[in-house]
Design an enzyme around this catalytic site. Sequence first.
Site, PDB file in Angstrom:
ATOM      1  N   GLY A  13       0.827  -1.209   0.000  1.00 35.90           N
ATOM      2  CA  GLY A  13       0.000   0.000   0.000  1.00 35.90           C
ATOM      3  C   GLY A  13       0.853   1.248   0.000  1.00 35.90           C
ATOM      4  O   GLY A  13       0.486   2.289   0.547  1.00 35.90           O
ATOM      5  N   GLY A  16      -0.227   4.896  -0.816  1.00 35.76           N
ATOM      6  CA  GLY A  16      -1.221   5.570   0.024  1.00 35.76           C
ATOM      7  C   GLY A  16      -0.587   6.645   0.889  1.00 35.76           C
ATOM      8  O   GLY A  16       0.604   6.949   0.767  1.00 35.76           O
ATOM      9  N   ASP A  38       2.128  -2.086  -4.607  1.00 38.56           N
ATOM     10  CA  ASP A  38       0.858  -1.353  -4.645  1.00 38.56           C
ATOM     11  C   ASP A  38       0.224  -1.564  -6.007  1.00 38.56           C
ATOM     12  O   ASP A  38       0.926  -1.829  -6.985  1.00 38.56           O
ATOM     13  CB  ASP A  38       1.097   0.156  -4.399  1.00 38.56           C
ATOM     14  CG  ASP A  38      -0.174   0.850  -3.909  1.00 38.56           C
ATOM     15  OD1 ASP A  38      -1.196   0.809  -4.611  1.00 38.56           O
ATOM     16  OD2 ASP A  38      -0.152   1.433  -2.814  1.00 38.56           O
ATOM     17  N   ILE A  58      -1.883  -7.424  -3.192  1.00 39.53           N
ATOM     18  CA  ILE A  58      -1.484  -8.297  -2.087  1.00 39.53           C
ATOM     19  C   ILE A  58      -2.264  -9.619  -2.138  1.00 39.53           C
ATOM     20  O   ILE A  58      -1.967 -10.539  -1.389  1.00 39.53           O
ATOM     21  CB  ILE A  58      -1.712  -7.615  -0.712  1.00 39.53           C
ATOM     22  CG1 ILE A  58      -3.152  -7.097  -0.599  1.00 39.53           C
ATOM     23  CG2 ILE A  58      -0.710  -6.503  -0.497  1.00 39.53           C
ATOM     24  CD1 ILE A  58      -3.506  -6.603   0.795  1.00 39.53           C
ATOM     25  N   TYR A 157     -14.719  -2.558   7.723  1.00 40.25           N
ATOM     26  CA  TYR A 157     -13.302  -2.209   7.920  1.00 40.25           C
ATOM     27  C   TYR A 157     -12.894  -2.395   9.390  1.00 40.25           C
ATOM     28  O   TYR A 157     -11.835  -2.965   9.692  1.00 40.25           O
ATOM     29  CB  TYR A 157     -13.123  -0.757   7.463  1.00 40.25           C
ATOM     30  CG  TYR A 157     -11.811  -0.097   7.793  1.00 40.25           C
ATOM     31  CD1 TYR A 157     -10.640  -0.463   7.139  1.00 40.25           C
ATOM     32  CD2 TYR A 157     -11.749   0.940   8.724  1.00 40.25           C
ATOM     33  CE1 TYR A 157      -9.436   0.186   7.417  1.00 40.25           C
ATOM     34  CE2 TYR A 157     -10.565   1.598   8.998  1.00 40.25           C
ATOM     35  CZ  TYR A 157      -9.404   1.216   8.353  1.00 40.25           C
ATOM     36  OH  TYR A 157      -8.229   1.865   8.628  1.00 40.25           O
ATOM     37  N   LYS A 161     -10.173  -4.910  10.810  1.00 38.54           N
ATOM     38  CA  LYS A 161      -8.991  -4.474  11.565  1.00 38.54           C
ATOM     39  C   LYS A 161      -8.901  -5.226  12.893  1.00 38.54           C
ATOM     40  O   LYS A 161      -7.827  -5.686  13.280  1.00 38.54           O
ATOM     41  CB  LYS A 161      -9.032  -2.959  11.810  1.00 38.54           C
ATOM     42  CG  LYS A 161      -8.659  -2.128  10.589  1.00 38.54           C
ATOM     43  CD  LYS A 161      -7.201  -2.321  10.200  1.00 38.54           C
ATOM     44  CE  LYS A 161      -6.754  -1.477   9.029  1.00 38.54           C
ATOM     45  NZ  LYS A 161      -5.405  -1.793   8.557  1.00 38.54           N
TER      46      LYS A 161
END
Length: 353
Positions: A13, A16, A38, A58, A157, A161
């Site tokens: 990532g 980002g 990425d 990924i 999300y 997490k």
Amino acid sequence: MSGTRRPVVLLTGASGEIGHSLITKLAEDGSRPILTLDLKPLPRDLARLVEREYIGSILERNLLERILSEFEIDLVFHLAALLSTRGEFTPVTAHQVNVEGMLNLLEFAQSERQSHGRPVKFLYPSSIAAYGMPDLAAKAKAGRVKEDDYLQPTTMYGCNKLYTEHLGRYYARHYKQLSADPLGGRVDFRCVRFPGLISAFTVPSGGTSDYAPEMLHHAAQGKPYACFVREDARIPFMAMPDGVEALLRLAAAPQESLSRVVYNVGAFAPTAGEIRELVLKSFPKAEITFAPDLKRQGIVDSWPGDVDDSAARADWGYAPRFGLEAAFGDYLIPNIRKAYVGGSSEEEMVGTS
Ligand code: AKB
């Protein structure tokens, strides 16, 4: 092949928001060549700082196998994620990216550990989205929330997490606990739960804490902004340099000093109205109104008003440089003025996804 078999750091990532600042810091430090992964290419000024830029997902195991065969990685910053607002529109994709992607990266790090035999540190940004405050009264009463309280997230999300924090802990402490063959070590997983991050150089996208950076970046460009949360909405925030510093400090901490796997980090916790006041001090003509979107507001209401980060302070010396006034006065405003006056368009600013 040049660059092979040397200990290197991998950032997923990398294009980002966090990746941007972290690449610059890691390049300044210069102790390890940098690999990035990425979907999107890095801007040219960052690409020249990295040893190898992999463009891909990924979720592509073949690509991870290739990286494994080409490099000895002993430090991973797994930053790739699909954030809270976007995740509510595409929950299955969010789960794939956030959970299956994490599983792939943990397996990858464990394979690196076994292949080169040295410890592999795995740094992971989790989020205040892992929390779920039952209602506004409980949120106000709770004050600064500790790591193990109120863990009932309401977003895909946040669920991702919270679960992946557990996955990391599992890989670090219990991975293949019943295996007859000795493992030769497990991944050294370390995690910070970030509040909303505000950068002077990049604009986030797909998150729900985005209203703070959006307000500021719109004002700096002379564009009107209708804030999607109420004036009294409060969650913790942090200036990007402190977020990056937290990851690097936690990475550098001796394992014996760590009493936890997951640490809260916070810096300031203003209401949206207070952020507006600060933005107006520097951009007095800015047109900032409030037009709450009840659904996104609901997500912000489910996040704590502030976090207790005393464990991070005690165990690895976490100490943010920027309080609210300093974040705006010393970091955000001067840099953002330069960025826009210097000609960066919004398109050149980078969004997190
Ligand atoms: C989001 O809003 O989804 C993120 C976060 C708070 O983790 N910025």
